[in-house]
Design a protein around this motif. Structure first.
Motif, mmCIF file in Angstrom:
data_model
loop_
_atom_site.group_PDB
_atom_site.id
_atom_site.type_symbol
_atom_site.label_atom_id
_atom_site.label_comp_id
_atom_site.label_asym_id
_atom_site.label_seq_id
_atom_site.Cartn_x
_atom_site.Cartn_y
_atom_site.Cartn_z
ATOM 1 N N LYS A 41 0.825 -1.215 0.000
ATOM 2 C CA LYS A 41 0.000 0.000 0.000
ATOM 3 C C LYS A 41 0.860 1.265 0.000
ATOM 4 C CE LYS A 41 -4.133 -1.840 0.112
ATOM 5 N NZ LYS A 41 -5.008 -1.759 1.274
ATOM 6 N N SER A 42 2.002 1.239 0.693
ATOM 7 C CA SER A 42 2.842 2.435 0.778
ATOM 8 C C SER A 42 3.757 2.602 -0.421
ATOM 9 C CB SER A 42 3.690 2.370 2.055
ATOM 10 O OG SER A 42 4.623 1.297 1.991
ATOM 11 N N GLY A 43 3.869 1.579 -1.247
ATOM 12 C CA GLY A 43 4.755 1.661 -2.400
ATOM 13 C C GLY A 43 6.177 1.242 -2.101
ATOM 14 N N ARG A 44 6.448 0.755 -0.885
ATOM 15 C CA ARG A 44 7.803 0.341 -0.532
ATOM 16 C C ARG A 44 8.117 -1.094 -0.935
ATOM 17 N NH1 ARG A 44 9.154 -0.313 4.197
ATOM 18 N NH2 ARG A 44 7.116 -0.405 5.245
ATOM 19 N N TYR A 45 7.131 -1.800 -1.451
ATOM 20 C CA TYR A 45 7.382 -3.183 -1.864
ATOM 21 C C TYR A 45 8.291 -3.192 -3.091
ATOM 22 C CZ TYR A 45 6.774 -8.009 -3.228
ATOM 23 O OH TYR A 45 7.013 -9.315 -3.564
ATOM 24 N N VAL B 108 -1.954 2.254 -7.054
ATOM 25 C CA VAL B 108 -1.260 1.253 -6.247
ATOM 26 C C VAL B 108 -1.121 -0.059 -7.019
ATOM 27 C CG1 VAL B 108 -1.305 -0.046 -4.088
ATOM 28 C CG2 VAL B 108 -2.072 2.336 -4.124
ATOM 29 N N LEU B 109 -2.215 -0.505 -7.645
ATOM 30 C CA LEU B 109 -2.153 -1.746 -8.420
ATOM 31 C C LEU B 109 -1.224 -1.608 -9.618
ATOM 32 C CD1 LEU B 109 -5.860 -3.029 -8.518
ATOM 33 C CD2 LEU B 109 -4.009 -3.761 -7.031
ATOM 34 N N ARG B 110 -1.334 -0.494 -10.316
ATOM 35 C CA ARG B 110 -0.530 -0.321 -11.516
ATOM 36 C C ARG B 110 0.955 -0.200 -11.175
ATOM 37 N NH1 ARG B 110 -2.976 1.515 -16.085
ATOM 38 N NH2 ARG B 110 -0.856 1.281 -16.904
ATOM 39 N N ARG B 111 1.254 0.395 -10.023
ATOM 40 C CA ARG B 111 2.646 0.494 -9.597
ATOM 41 C C ARG B 111 3.223 -0.892 -9.331
ATOM 42 N NH1 ARG B 111 2.830 4.450 -4.996
ATOM 43 N NH2 ARG B 111 1.752 2.757 -3.911
ATOM 44 N N ALA B 112 2.434 -1.758 -8.730
ATOM 45 C CA ALA B 112 2.903 -3.125 -8.480
ATOM 46 C C ALA B 112 3.117 -3.875 -9.797
ATOM 47 C CB ALA B 112 1.898 -3.865 -7.601
ATOM 48 N N VAL B 113 2.198 -3.726 -10.745
ATOM 49 C CA VAL B 113 2.348 -4.400 -12.038
ATOM 50 C C VAL B 113 3.609 -3.915 -12.739
ATOM 51 C CG1 VAL B 113 1.336 -4.692 -14.334
ATOM 52 C CG2 VAL B 113 -0.119 -4.846 -12.295
ATOM 53 N N ASP B 114 3.861 -2.605 -12.697
ATOM 54 C CA ASP B 114 5.079 -2.069 -13.321
ATOM 55 C C ASP B 114 6.338 -2.648 -12.687
ATOM 56 O OD1 ASP B 114 3.832 -0.539 -15.212
ATOM 57 O OD2 ASP B 114 3.876 1.320 -14.053
ATOM 58 N N LYS B 115 6.317 -2.827 -11.388
ATOM 59 C CA LYS B 115 7.486 -3.385 -10.714
ATOM 60 C C LYS B 115 7.729 -4.828 -11.150
ATOM 61 C CE LYS B 115 7.312 -0.462 -6.588
ATOM 62 N NZ LYS B 115 7.125 -0.402 -5.114
ATOM 63 N N TRP B 116 6.667 -5.580 -11.335
ATOM 64 C CA TRP B 116 6.845 -6.963 -11.788
ATOM 65 C C TRP B 116 7.354 -7.016 -13.224
ATOM 66 C CZ3 TRP B 116 1.595 -7.564 -9.115
ATOM 67 C CH2 TRP B 116 1.787 -7.932 -7.780
ATOM 68 N N LEU B 117 6.878 -6.079 -14.050
ATOM 69 C CA LEU B 117 7.344 -6.051 -15.434
ATOM 70 C C LEU B 117 8.820 -5.677 -15.519
ATOM 71 C CD1 LEU B 117 4.310 -4.345 -17.218
ATOM 72 C CD2 LEU B 117 4.989 -6.744 -17.357
ATOM 73 N N LYS B 118 9.278 -4.870 -14.558
ATOM 74 C CA LYS B 118 10.666 -4.401 -14.575
ATOM 75 C C LYS B 118 11.594 -5.265 -13.728
ATOM 76 C CE LYS B 118 9.318 0.447 -15.222
ATOM 77 N NZ LYS B 118 9.331 1.806 -14.616
#
Length: 446
Positions: free
Chosen positions: A80-84, A192-202
């Protein structure tokens, strides 16, 4: 303790998301991350395989469960905080085709699998309302056998067709994240969801001790990868075919897709060749290419029917989802579409069983028998469709021969005459070949 409300509470939340997406198909959803809560993470953990290979951190499911609630709370807070931070996936190569090539598989960490599954559950509730009936791969309540039945019904209903057997070359490696983000923008813009998806793609790929990063593709093996691939091909192929291609064709046509495996059937040769001409340009716009030799046009017309041409490939047969489709006479003498186990799949399955018998030939007979029973039951569970009984029987026969051959090689004095082996089979019988899936529940008339 939070997280004890159970799957029913989670499904109720996700059904609300699905209902909103269903009633407002043009709406762009911007607030979905609040549905990823501790209850959903508990359910995602429950659904995640516990015996899978470990990721780059070496943490097993048992290790993670030693302090499960604290770990899930920490995961939720970081998400939720974006630190993942999405850890690199560990790459492993598995045999592909005849074994001369390999397919790279990405293995995420266990915690990453849990979070990916939770996000997938939310996104799936949205996109299941948008996906078309022609799509069957990696969707709830859908299976390869439903795709096979849809193809059978369509071909029988048209009395055969010109079949475009499509193979997208290296799809998971060629998937363009820029286009994928554009497709996601049309439906989901939750930050929040899109940020997580971007991290997985990268997220990088760890191989031979080195981490590498790619500008395209999504790792095969990630929990969220099948959903992302379905979203991509839904926009690139499914919607385009239904909305733009079919209205311009003179005859009937239909599409059946399972993940990146798809076939297009047209009643007229002219239509099939038009689709074949435009399909490479359509895929090329989104960074995809057709395999130059595996993509082919097959004249899959009923023998003796008008307009049965020769096509560009082997006449009258094609492979889809492990089955060779061909025309044959039924017991009543009518021409019907039959499916048999594809020769490549048959050979690879038999080789794996024979190799297992070789490596375990010194195990107790009861243990060998139990394992072979499970292997045969698994084979029949997939390939056991109506009309494939000869291939199933031949597979069972070859498994018996392989078992006999390797039992005879346990030592120099271990030779077992076949008549004695038949007595052994009476004590340790192998399951009979049977059709598990019937394709004649709703027969179509040519």
């Amino acid at each position: 303790m939070t997280g004890t409300l159970g799957p029913s509470n989670v499904s109720t939340k996700l059904e609300r998301v699905a209902e909103l997406a269903r009633t407002a198909p043009e709406m762009v959803l911007t607030t979905l991350a609040h549905h990823v809560d501790l209850d959903l993470l508990y359910e995602a953990h429950r659904l995640t395989r516990k015996d899978g290979a470990v990721g780059v951190d070496g943490q097993t499911a048992a290790d993670y469960e030693e302090n499960l609630e604290a770990n899930l709370r920490s995961l939720l807070e970081r998400f939720k905080s974006g630190r993942y931070r999405a850890p690199p996936v560990r790459r492993k190569h598995i045999p592909k085709g005849d074994g001369s090539q390999t397919r790279p598989i990405g293995i995420p960490t266990f915690e990453d699998k849990v979070l990916q599954r939770a996000v997938t559950m939310v996104l799936q509730s949205v996109y299941e309302q948008d996906f078309l009936p022609c799509s069957h791969g990696f969707r709830p309540g859908r299976s390869p056998h439903q795709a096979l039945e849809a193809l059978w019904q369509g071909l029988m209903g048209m009395g055969g067709a010109w079949v475009l057997d499509v193979d997208i070359q290296g799809f998971f490696d060629a998937l363009d994240p820029v286009h994928l983000r554009g497709f996601l923008d049309q439906r989901v813009r939750d930050g929040v969801l899109r940020r997580a998806v971007d991290k997985w793609l990268k997220a990088g790929v760890l191989e031979h001790g080195n981490v590498s990063y790619s500008q395209t593709g999504t790792p095969q093996g990630g929990v969220i990868s099948p959903l992302l691939s379905n979203i991509y091909l839904h926009e690139v192929v499914d919607k385009w075919f239904e909305a733009d291609v079919k209205p311009r064709l003179k005859g009937r046509a239909f599409l059946v897709r399972f993940a990146d495996d798809l076939v297009i059937a047209c009643s007229l040769e002219e239509d099939a060749r038009r689709v074949l001409a435009v399909l490479p340009r359509r895929l090329g716009r989104f960074g995809l290419t057709l395999h130059p030799t595996k993509t082919r046009l097959v004249a899959f017309r009923r023998p003796g029917s008008a307009g049965q041409g020769r096509g560009d490939g082997p006449r009258g047969s094609f492979d889809f989802l492990g089955f060779t489709h061909h025309w044959a006479r039924s017991r009543r003498g009518q021409w019907v579409v039959r499916r048999r186990t594809a020769s490549g799949r048959f050979g690879r399955a038999l080789h794996r069983v024979s190799d297992w018998c070789r490596r375990h030939r010194h195990f107790p007979l009861a243990d060998q028998h139990a394992a072979l029973v499970r292997k045969l039951q698994g084979h029949f569970a997939y390939y056991g469709i109506t009309g494939n009984s000869p291939a199933l029987g031949r597979f069972r026969h070859e498994v018996r021969r392989a078992w006999h051959r390797w039992l005879c090689r346990r030592s120099r004095e271990a030779w077992i005459p076949w008549r004695r082996f038949v007595l052994l089979l009476a004590r340790y019988p192998l399951p009979m070949a049977r059709a598990v899936h019937s394709i004649y529940r709703h027969p179509a008339r040519p």
